[in-house]
Design an enzyme around this catalytic site. Structure first.
Site, mmCIF file in Angstrom:
data_model
loop_
_atom_site.group_PDB
_atom_site.id
_atom_site.type_symbol
_atom_site.label_atom_id
_atom_site.label_comp_id
_atom_site.label_asym_id
_atom_site.label_seq_id
_atom_site.Cartn_x
_atom_site.Cartn_y
_atom_site.Cartn_z
ATOM 1 N N HIS A 34 -7.671 -64.513 2.241
ATOM 2 C CA HIS A 34 -6.536 -64.975 2.671
ATOM 3 C C HIS A 34 -6.615 -65.046 4.271
ATOM 4 C CE1 HIS A 34 -4.396 -63.616 -1.325
ATOM 5 N NE2 HIS A 34 -5.090 -64.739 -1.356
ATOM 6 N N ASN B 79 -8.604 -49.600 -10.833
ATOM 7 C CA ASN B 79 -7.199 -49.722 -10.453
ATOM 8 C C ASN B 79 -6.140 -48.465 -10.615
ATOM 9 O OD1 ASN B 79 -5.830 -51.580 -8.452
ATOM 10 N ND2 ASN B 79 -4.291 -52.008 -10.144
ATOM 11 N N CYS C 95 -2.322 -73.565 16.938
ATOM 12 C CA CYS C 95 -1.014 -73.928 17.266
ATOM 13 C C CYS C 95 -0.676 -74.640 15.791
ATOM 14 C CB CYS C 95 -0.877 -74.770 18.359
ATOM 15 S SG CYS C 95 0.448 -75.887 18.387
ATOM 16 N N THR D 62 -6.274 -54.438 -6.794
ATOM 17 C CA THR D 62 -5.571 -55.623 -6.754
ATOM 18 C C THR D 62 -4.630 -55.651 -7.798
ATOM 19 O OG1 THR D 62 -5.475 -58.003 -6.500
ATOM 20 C CG2 THR D 62 -7.297 -57.021 -7.437
ATOM 21 N N GLN E 277 -8.829 -60.256 -0.530
ATOM 22 C CA GLN E 277 -7.497 -60.587 -0.289
ATOM 23 C C GLN E 277 -7.056 -60.041 0.992
ATOM 24 O OE1 GLN E 277 -5.047 -61.248 -4.256
ATOM 25 N NE2 GLN E 277 -6.448 -59.490 -4.618
ATOM 26 N N ASN E 278 -7.749 -59.069 1.738
ATOM 27 C CA ASN E 278 -7.223 -58.422 2.662
ATOM 28 C C ASN E 278 -7.380 -59.001 3.969
ATOM 29 O OD1 ASN E 278 -6.650 -56.596 0.387
ATOM 30 N ND2 ASN E 278 -8.338 -55.113 1.223
ATOM 31 N N ASP F 156 -7.143 -56.851 6.600
ATOM 32 C CA ASP F 156 -7.429 -55.798 7.537
ATOM 33 C C ASP F 156 -8.805 -55.637 8.253
ATOM 34 O OD1 ASP F 156 -9.008 -54.790 5.494
ATOM 35 O OD2 ASP F 156 -7.209 -53.606 4.645
ATOM 36 N N PRO G 276 -0.645 -49.750 4.075
ATOM 37 C CA PRO G 276 0.218 -49.994 2.785
ATOM 38 C C PRO G 276 -0.231 -51.232 1.915
ATOM 39 C CG PRO G 276 1.555 -50.384 4.566
ATOM 40 C CD PRO G 276 0.343 -50.121 5.162
ATOM 41 N N ASP G 277 -0.147 -51.140 0.623
ATOM 42 C CA ASP G 277 -0.242 -52.391 -0.141
ATOM 43 C C ASP G 277 1.024 -52.960 -0.090
ATOM 44 O OD1 ASP G 277 1.045 -51.277 -2.123
ATOM 45 O OD2 ASP G 277 -0.396 -51.046 -3.499
ATOM 46 N N PHE G 278 1.092 -54.317 -0.975
ATOM 47 C CA PHE G 278 2.208 -54.949 -1.042
ATOM 48 C C PHE G 278 3.281 -54.586 -1.966
ATOM 49 C CE2 PHE G 278 -1.085 -57.345 1.046
ATOM 50 C CZ PHE G 278 -0.489 -57.933 2.030
ATOM 51 N N ARG G 279 2.729 -54.211 -3.353
ATOM 52 C CA ARG G 279 3.800 -54.393 -4.489
ATOM 53 C C ARG G 279 3.859 -52.701 -4.865
ATOM 54 N NH1 ARG G 279 1.184 -58.937 -4.414
ATOM 55 N NH2 ARG G 279 2.405 -60.722 -4.071
HETATM 56 P P1 OAD Z 1 -0.695 -55.409 -4.411
HETATM 57 O O1 OAD Z 1 0.126 -54.719 -3.519
HETATM 58 O O2 OAD Z 1 -0.179 -56.492 -5.063
HETATM 59 O O3 OAD Z 1 -1.631 -54.801 -5.441
HETATM 60 C C1 OAD Z 1 -2.460 -53.594 -5.149
HETATM 61 C C2 OAD Z 1 -2.781 -52.933 -6.335
HETATM 62 O O4 OAD Z 1 -3.715 -51.895 -5.851
HETATM 63 C C3 OAD Z 1 -1.608 -52.293 -7.128
HETATM 64 O O5 OAD Z 1 -1.910 -52.714 -8.684
HETATM 65 C C4 OAD Z 1 -1.496 -50.792 -6.846
HETATM 66 O O6 OAD Z 1 -1.255 -50.028 -8.022
HETATM 67 C C5 OAD Z 1 -3.133 -50.641 -6.702
HETATM 68 N N1 OAD Z 1 -3.584 -49.522 -5.760
HETATM 69 C C6 OAD Z 1 -2.922 -49.075 -4.628
HETATM 70 N N2 OAD Z 1 -3.596 -48.057 -4.007
HETATM 71 C C7 OAD Z 1 -4.541 -47.759 -4.844
HETATM 72 C C8 OAD Z 1 -5.817 -47.268 -4.830
HETATM 73 N N3 OAD Z 1 -5.934 -46.234 -3.695
HETATM 74 N N4 OAD Z 1 -6.676 -46.935 -5.536
HETATM 75 C C9 OAD Z 1 -6.588 -47.964 -6.606
HETATM 76 N N5 OAD Z 1 -5.643 -49.004 -6.946
HETATM 77 C C10 OAD Z 1 -4.567 -48.905 -5.961
HETATM 78 O O7 OAD Z 1 -1.896 -56.018 -3.590
HETATM 79 P P2 OAD Z 1 -2.785 -57.378 -3.707
HETATM 80 O O8 OAD Z 1 -3.072 -57.547 -5.075
HETATM 81 O O9 OAD Z 1 -3.709 -57.391 -2.532
HETATM 82 O O10 OAD Z 1 -1.022 -62.284 0.039
HETATM 83 O O11 OAD Z 1 -1.899 -58.538 -3.397
HETATM 84 C C11 OAD Z 1 -2.337 -59.731 -3.285
HETATM 85 C C12 OAD Z 1 -1.660 -60.659 -2.100
HETATM 86 O O12 OAD Z 1 -0.237 -60.525 -2.411
HETATM 87 C C13 OAD Z 1 -2.085 -60.298 -0.651
HETATM 88 O O13 OAD Z 1 -3.265 -60.743 -0.279
HETATM 89 C C14 OAD Z 1 -0.772 -60.729 0.171
HETATM 90 C C15 OAD Z 1 0.316 -60.469 -0.848
HETATM 91 O O14 OAD Z 1 1.332 -61.117 -0.851
HETATM 92 C C16 OAD Z 1 -0.493 -62.774 1.326
HETATM 93 O O15 OAD Z 1 -0.227 -62.247 2.228
HETATM 94 C C17 OAD Z 1 -0.828 -64.296 1.197
HETATM 95 ZN ZN ZN Z 2 0.030 -77.055 20.452
#
Ligand code: OAD
Ligand code: ZN
Length: 361
Positions: free
Chosen positions: A153, A252, A161, A228, A133-134, A136, A60-63
């Site tokens: 990231h 995106n 530690c 992203t 940023q991944n 995985d 899963p993505d984050f947002r």
């Molecule tokens: P987000 O979840 O913020 O954004 C993912 C983007 O990808 C969204 O705009 C979705 O619409 C889009 N998306 C999802 N599936 C897709 C697909 N199959 N094809 C095209 N687009 C798709 O994730 P990140 O931008 O990676 O940081 O988030 C950035 C950072 O926020 C992460 O590295 C993490 C998080 O907090 C830390 O953990 C430090």
């Molecule tokens: Zn230690």
């Protein structure tokens, strides 16, 4: 982070001090990008990606609403979703993070066509660097040369530690995390919590990030951003660091966080001009990353090659999976993300989302 993040640099860029920009693309669409690549006008492509390139692998993505990680954290009773990756919160209460880490611990996931497309750019001598940023590790799984990779990231490969900074390997952590035990420093008088080297809010980014950013972005002749939301800094603002004339392609599902007139947009979001009449270099392609990469490669005449590379890559991983299965590693479906986001099953390759969830059970 040092370097052109300085306000002066941003102000100068914003005020357009320097020669007027030149449009290098025939047309401001995917065909324009394709002609640009075909004409051999770019040899230093930078790719910048986020969680959206891995959702079709079942991660899963984050947002994203409903399927995103931040919409599915009720069971952890966090004060706010980002607390999951907040250093201060983690130091007080590491349990939620380690429960999640157990769920998402990297095993053998299958890289997506988008991952293999990036590797193909490298094979063709066109990739200057890949910034992800991944955490995985699918880039590594796809066989991308680690030298070309910047894990902005961090990753689960090493851990430290929090108190005495002693380094621990992923293997040492793995047994504890998968057994549901909070990993603690083995030095008795220390006993600090061991944290995987993934970047939390409040952490510094890896040294390689700052070094490569300084070295690469001035040379970049095509920027490709995929999957992203471009909301987390300093990663999001990297798009602003390429030379003024460098074309930028953003693939995106949605055009998030890239347009508007707020202060943060002007100074940190990269100033994309997709719909502006004075746009001369920005192209937005809406859809999944896999579809975007297949469409691009089809137009470039590379589609068959990509299909073959994906097939071969997955075959290799299946082989490793069956080896692990014979060693009694349990496999389980990752639910959620692929239902809404994935297109692996549609046309180009199979849709398997099986990943090892835990081992030895
Ligand atoms: P987000 O979840 O913020 O954004 C993912 C983007 O990808 C969204 O705009 C979705 O619409 C889009 N998306 C999802 N599936 C897709 C697909 N199959 N094809 C095209 N687009 C798709 O994730 P990140 O931008 O990676 O940081 O988030 C950035 C950072 O926020 C992460 O590295 C993490 C998080 O907090 C830390 O953990 C430090
Ligand atoms: Zn230690």
């Amino acid at each position: 982070m040092k370097g052109p993040d300085s306000l002066l640099y941003e102000v100068k860029k914003k005020l357009d001090i320097g020669p007027p920009p030149v449009q290098l693309l025939d047309t401001l669409d995917l065909d324009g990008i394709v002609n640009f690549i075909k004409a051999g006008k770019c040899k230093n492509i930078i790719t910048m990606v986020g969680a959206g390139i891995s959702t079709s692998a079942g991660i899963p993505d984050f947002r994203s609403p409903v399927t995103g990680l931040y919409d599915n954290l009720e069971k952890y009773h966090l004060p706010y979703p980002e607390a999951m990756f907040d250093l201060e919160y983690f130091q007080k209460n590491p349990e939620p993070f380690f429960s999640l880490a157990k769920e998402i611990w990297p095993g053998i996931f299958k890289p997506t066509p988008c991952h293999y497309f990036i590797k193909m750019l490298h094979n063709k001598g066109l990739l200057l660097r890949h910034y992800t940023q991944n955490i995985d590790t699918l880039e590594i799984q796809s066989g991308l040369d680690p030298e070309k990779l910047v894990e902005a990231h961090g990753s689960f490969r090493t851990a430290h530690c929090l108190v005495c900074k002693k380094e621990y390997s992923k293997e040492v952590m793995e047994d504890k995390v998968l057994a549901g035990v909070i990993p603690r420093c083995e030095i008795p008088e220390c006993n600090g919590i061991i944290k995987p080297d993934i970047v939390f809010f409040g952490d510094t980014l890896p040294k390689k990030f700052a070094e490569c950013v300084e070295e690469d972005f001035g040379k970049c002749d095509l920027l490709i951003i995929m999957g992203t939301s471009l909301v987390v800094q300093p990663f999001a603002s990297l798009s602003h660091r390429v030379p003024t004339n460098t074309p930028r392609l953003y693939i995106n599902l949605e055009k998030t966080g890239t347009e508007g007139v707020s202060f943060s947009f002007i100074f940190f979001k990269g100033g994309f001009k997709f719909n502006d009449k004075d746009n001369y270099r920005d192209v937005f392609w809406q859809g999944t990353c896999d579809e975007g990469c297949f469409t691009l490669t089809e137009k470039l005449g590379w589609k068959e090659e990509l299909t073959r590379v994906v097939k071969e890559g997955h075959a290799k991983i299946y082989k490793e999976m069956s080896l692990l299965k014979s060693k009694n590693v349990r496999f389980q479906k990752v639910k959620g993300a692929e239902n809404r986001r994935g297109n692996l099953g549609k046309t180009h390759t199979d849709s398997g989302t099986t990943t090892p969830k835990s081992k030895g059970k």
